[in-house]
Motif scaffolding. Structure first.
Motif, mmCIF file in Angstrom:
data_model
loop_
_atom_site.group_PDB
_atom_site.id
_atom_site.type_symbol
_atom_site.label_atom_id
_atom_site.label_comp_id
_atom_site.label_asym_id
_atom_site.label_seq_id
_atom_site.Cartn_x
_atom_site.Cartn_y
_atom_site.Cartn_z
ATOM 1 N N THR A 88 0.804 -1.222 0.000
ATOM 2 C CA THR A 88 0.000 0.000 0.000
ATOM 3 C C THR A 88 0.840 1.277 0.000
ATOM 4 O O THR A 88 0.383 2.313 -0.480
ATOM 5 N N GLY A 111 -3.405 -4.377 -0.141
ATOM 6 C CA GLY A 111 -3.251 -4.751 1.260
ATOM 7 C C GLY A 111 -2.900 -6.195 1.478
ATOM 8 O O GLY A 111 -2.394 -6.569 2.547
ATOM 9 N N SER A 124 -1.390 0.154 7.048
ATOM 10 C CA SER A 124 -1.852 -0.038 5.675
ATOM 11 C C SER A 124 -3.190 0.654 5.441
ATOM 12 O O SER A 124 -3.439 1.213 4.370
ATOM 13 N N ASN A 127 -2.589 4.215 4.751
ATOM 14 C CA ASN A 127 -2.139 4.457 3.377
ATOM 15 C C ASN A 127 -3.335 4.515 2.421
ATOM 16 O O ASN A 127 -3.392 5.374 1.533
ATOM 17 N N ILE A 128 -4.285 3.601 2.629
ATOM 18 C CA ILE A 128 -5.496 3.612 1.798
ATOM 19 C C ILE A 128 -6.273 4.900 2.024
ATOM 20 O O ILE A 128 -6.771 5.519 1.072
#
Length: 224
Positions: A88, A111, A124, A127-128
């Motif tokens: 990610t 992911g 993660s 990050n998304i």
């Protein structure tokens, strides 16, 4: 009272009763408003000619995968930036370079590699979220894909390197659903183990088809 007067009184009563009865029969029935039943329907979105960006890993990278089928059925134009093996943080950097006002939609599906590498799920997810935020800055509609159900689709028995991977991936997906803000998050648990081509569930043709159809239905996209 004389007989004649009694007969006249009786006749008058009968005439009066008949008149009242006739009046009641001819009087219009009061109008009662019938409540209208409104059935709310979701709008079918015609995305013909819209531009879609795909950011992800190997689960989105197949040349004729779900993303290609989705755009073929809906007549969207698309750019697929997904690359197998990416995590990610790489997807975030890709978003910084590729997301512009040109795109109408951005499909974000990643992911799995983060969780296979035992990264903290929250990192993660963040990050998304940052990818989602970039999309919104440019007026792009972000759609986050959770992916298949790792508990039922992934088979890592006897592979110690992937110990705990299905559980971490499932936790990551739940966190996406619970915490991502400003995006449509689709829980795409629509395929089964028989739609997986390997133990990590890289989808076969049937899996890609099911994923495509599920996303179209969930987004209410018009098909051609």
């Amino acid at each position: 009272m004389k007989l004649k007067d009694g007969i006249l009184l009786m006749l008058a009563s009968l005439v009066f009763g008949w008149a009242v009865s006739s009046a009641n029969q001819t009087q219009p029935t009061p109008h009662l408003d019938t409540p209208k039943v409104v059935i709310k329907q979701d709008t079918i979105l015609d995305v013909n000619g819209k531009n879609a960006l795909f950011i992800g890993d190997s689960h989105t990278a197949a040349d004729y995968g779900w993303q290609h089928q989705l755009c073929k059925k809906t007549k969207m134009r698309y750019l697929n930036t997904a690359v197998g093996g990416k995590q990610t943080y790489w997807m975030l950097e890709t978003a910084k370079q590729k997301v512009t006002e040109y795109f109408d939609y951005c499909f974000i599906y990643g992911g799995a590699n983060d969780m296979a590498g035992n990264r903290p799920p929250m990192r993660s997810v963040k990050n998304i979220q940052r990818i989602v935020d970039i999309c919104r800055q440019f007026g792009v509609t972000p759609i986050v894909i959770t992916g298949f159900d790792p508990i039922t689709c992934v088979n890592v028995a006897g592979r110690d390197i992937y110990k705990g991977y299905p559980q971490r991936y499932a936790k990551f997906q739940k966190m996406l659903i619970d915490s991502i803000q400003g995006a449509k998050v689709l829980k795409t648990h629509c395929i089964s183990r028989t739609d997986c081509g390997d133990y990590l569930c890289h989808m076969t043709g049937s899996g890609h088809k099911k994923m495509c159809n599920f996303i179209i239905s969930a987004c209410r996209f018009k098909v051609y």
